[in-house]
Scaffold this motif. Structure first.
Motif, PDB file in Angstrom:
ATOM      1  N   ARG A  88     -77.588 -28.350  -1.272  1.00 27.52           N
ATOM      2  CA  ARG A  88     -78.507 -29.024  -0.506  1.00 27.52           C
ATOM      3  C   ARG A  88     -78.321 -30.576  -0.596  1.00 27.52           C
ATOM      4  N   ALA A 125     -76.512 -33.084   1.879  1.00 28.62           N
ATOM      5  CA  ALA A 125     -77.460 -34.173   2.631  1.00 28.62           C
ATOM      6  C   ALA A 125     -76.950 -35.211   2.568  1.00 28.62           C
ATOM      7  N   PHE A 134     -78.581 -24.086   4.594  1.00 26.62           N
ATOM      8  CA  PHE A 134     -79.415 -24.299   5.648  1.00 26.62           C
ATOM      9  C   PHE A 134     -80.208 -23.354   6.397  1.00 26.62           C
ATOM     10  N   GLU A 150     -83.446 -25.344   7.626  1.00 25.39           N
ATOM     11  CA  GLU A 150     -83.002 -26.155   8.804  1.00 25.39           C
ATOM     12  C   GLU A 150     -82.992 -25.560  10.031  1.00 25.39           C
ATOM     13  N   ARG A 167     -82.446 -36.614   8.400  1.00 25.67           N
ATOM     14  CA  ARG A 167     -82.771 -36.342   7.144  1.00 25.67           C
ATOM     15  C   ARG A 167     -82.036 -35.578   6.327  1.00 25.67           C
ATOM     16  N   ASN A 168     -80.782 -34.894   7.008  1.00 25.86           N
ATOM     17  CA  ASN A 168     -79.885 -34.159   6.374  1.00 25.86           C
ATOM     18  C   ASN A 168     -78.368 -34.305   7.134  1.00 25.86           C
TER      19      ASN A 168
END
Length: 213
Positions: A25, A29, A66, A69, A103-104
């Motif tokens: 992650r 990111a 993810f 997300e 944000r990612n």
């Protein structure tokens, strides 16, 4: 002693899995999903064999990394579609999707992926896009969304949004919000002069050159 051993092995395996996911992650990111698997293993402090035992393919790792997300993406689309005002719901989807992607970077890569092995992600993406297309149709019927909008415009917007680079996470989000406001104004059926959100500097200030005596 022997009764405790299997439990310890299971515990170690879970620890390895979480370390791998945390490392993936963080790297996804910052750098996107093209980070090599060996780099992820090194960041997680495990060997490549352990990594591939937990996640046999890169796509399996991307999908697991993810999941949260993707749930957030689905919730955003559902919230927008549930709004009785379709234009307001459409704007909410644009704003919140942009912030989620800001944000990612890795999530943006995964969401936009057209790879044939990205089955889980592709299905979720197509469901989201189909729901947004229905929301857009209702916003058009209400006379708020420009009549020539097509769902591919959303993909085009996200592709452009992916190029945002800022000096800090806060500046990245601020730039994303301004970008979303610009996109919404472009999608409106009639001109709108609502002030745009403030924009922090998107690039670091240039270093001052030392004075020459």
């Amino acid at each position: 002693m022997t009764d405790r051993l299997p439990h310890k092995l299971r515990s170690d395996a879970l620890d390895n899995r979480e370390r791998i996911l945390d490392a993936a992650r963080a790297l996804f990111a910052a750098e996107g999903v093209h980070v090599p698997m060996r780099t992820i293993a090194r960041r997680a402090g495990v060997g490549p064999a352990t990594l591939y035992r937990r996640f046999p393919t890169k796509q399996a790792l991307v999908t697991a990394a993810f999941e949260e997300e993707m749930r957030a993406c689905r919730a955003i689309v559902e919230e927008g579609c549930a709004d009785p005002d379709p234009w307001r719901g459409f704007c909410l989807v644009i704003e919140k999707l942009c912030e989620l992607h800001a944000r990612n970077r890795g999530f943006t890569d995964a969401f936009m992926s057209a790879r044939p092995d990205a089955v889980d992600f592709a299905a979720a993406r197509e469901h989201a896009l189909s729901s947004i297309a229905d929301l857009a149709r209702r916003a058009k019927d209400a006379g708020r969304l420009r009549p020539d909008f097509v769902p591919d415009d959303l993909i085009l917007m996200l592709m452009a949004h992916r190029g945002i680079r800022a000096a800090s996470a806060a500046a990245q989000v601020a730039a994303s919000r301004r970008f979303a406001a610009l996109a919404i104004q472009a999608f409106r059926a009639s001109p709108d002069h609502t002030p745009l959100p403030p924009l922090r500097s998107a690039v670091p200030a240039p270093a001052r050159r030392p004075e020459i005596a």
